[in-house]
Design a protein around this motif. Sequence first.
Motif, PDB file in Angstrom:
ATOM      1  N   ILE A   9       0.831  -1.201   0.000  1.00  0.00           N
ATOM      2  CA  ILE A   9       0.000   0.000   0.000  1.00  0.00           C
ATOM      3  C   ILE A   9       0.868   1.254   0.000  1.00  0.00           C
ATOM      4  O   ILE A   9       0.593   2.216  -0.727  1.00  0.00           O
ATOM      5  N   VAL A  10       1.938   1.248   0.780  1.00  0.00           N
ATOM      6  CA  VAL A  10       2.854   2.400   0.820  1.00  0.00           C
ATOM      7  C   VAL A  10       3.524   2.583  -0.544  1.00  0.00           C
ATOM      8  O   VAL A  10       3.649   3.711  -1.043  1.00  0.00           O
ATOM      9  N   ALA A  16       1.782   6.708  -6.971  1.00  0.00           N
ATOM     10  CA  ALA A  16       0.562   7.273  -7.558  1.00  0.00           C
ATOM     11  C   ALA A  16       0.780   8.651  -8.192  1.00  0.00           C
ATOM     12  O   ALA A  16       0.325   8.868  -9.319  1.00  0.00           O
ATOM     13  N   PRO A  17       1.457   9.603  -7.529  1.00  0.00           N
ATOM     14  CA  PRO A  17       1.649  10.912  -8.183  1.00  0.00           C
ATOM     15  C   PRO A  17       2.421  10.815  -9.501  1.00  0.00           C
ATOM     16  O   PRO A  17       2.078  11.491 -10.472  1.00  0.00           O
ATOM     17  N   ASN A  18       3.432   9.956  -9.529  1.00  0.00           N
ATOM     18  CA  ASN A  18       4.193   9.802 -10.772  1.00  0.00           C
ATOM     19  C   ASN A  18       3.357   9.150 -11.868  1.00  0.00           C
ATOM     20  O   ASN A  18       3.457   9.513 -13.034  1.00  0.00           O
ATOM     21  N   LEU A  19       2.534   8.205 -11.476  1.00  0.00           N
ATOM     22  CA  LEU A  19       1.653   7.545 -12.443  1.00  0.00           C
ATOM     23  C   LEU A  19       0.632   8.534 -13.008  1.00  0.00           C
ATOM     24  O   LEU A  19       0.398   8.575 -14.220  1.00  0.00           O
ATOM     25  N   ILE A  20       0.055   9.342 -12.155  1.00  0.00           N
ATOM     26  CA  ILE A  20      -0.910  10.351 -12.594  1.00  0.00           C
ATOM     27  C   ILE A  20      -0.237  11.361 -13.515  1.00  0.00           C
ATOM     28  O   ILE A  20      -0.777  11.726 -14.561  1.00  0.00           O
ATOM     29  N   ARG A  21       0.968  11.797 -13.157  1.00  0.00           N
ATOM     30  CA  ARG A  21       1.714  12.752 -13.979  1.00  0.00           C
ATOM     31  C   ARG A  21       2.008  12.162 -15.357  1.00  0.00           C
ATOM     32  O   ARG A  21       1.868  12.822 -16.382  1.00  0.00           O
TER      33      ARG A  21
END
Length: 84
Positions: A9-10, A16-21
């Motif tokens: 989970i960590v 997640a931020p890098n994936l979204i970017r």
Amino acid sequence: MKTNNSQIIVAIARSAPNLIRMLLSLSTTYLTLGYQVRKARNAFESQLLLQGMSKHDAERLSACYQELKENILAAIKKSLRVGS
């Protein structure tokens, strides 16, 4: 077992931020590519029409820009599928 789940989970939360970017960047690139291809096709066709070529022939010659775009997108999609 609980430490394994919490570590996963960590790791997901950190990435997640890098994936979204990356997804936003790919979306922007896709939209920009479509716009730039249309712009290049129209400019190319306009120049051919100014030189006296028929509209049908100009459209046929400028189709290579659309084919190139489709080939680029197919290569990107293929690389994303292979990486999965």
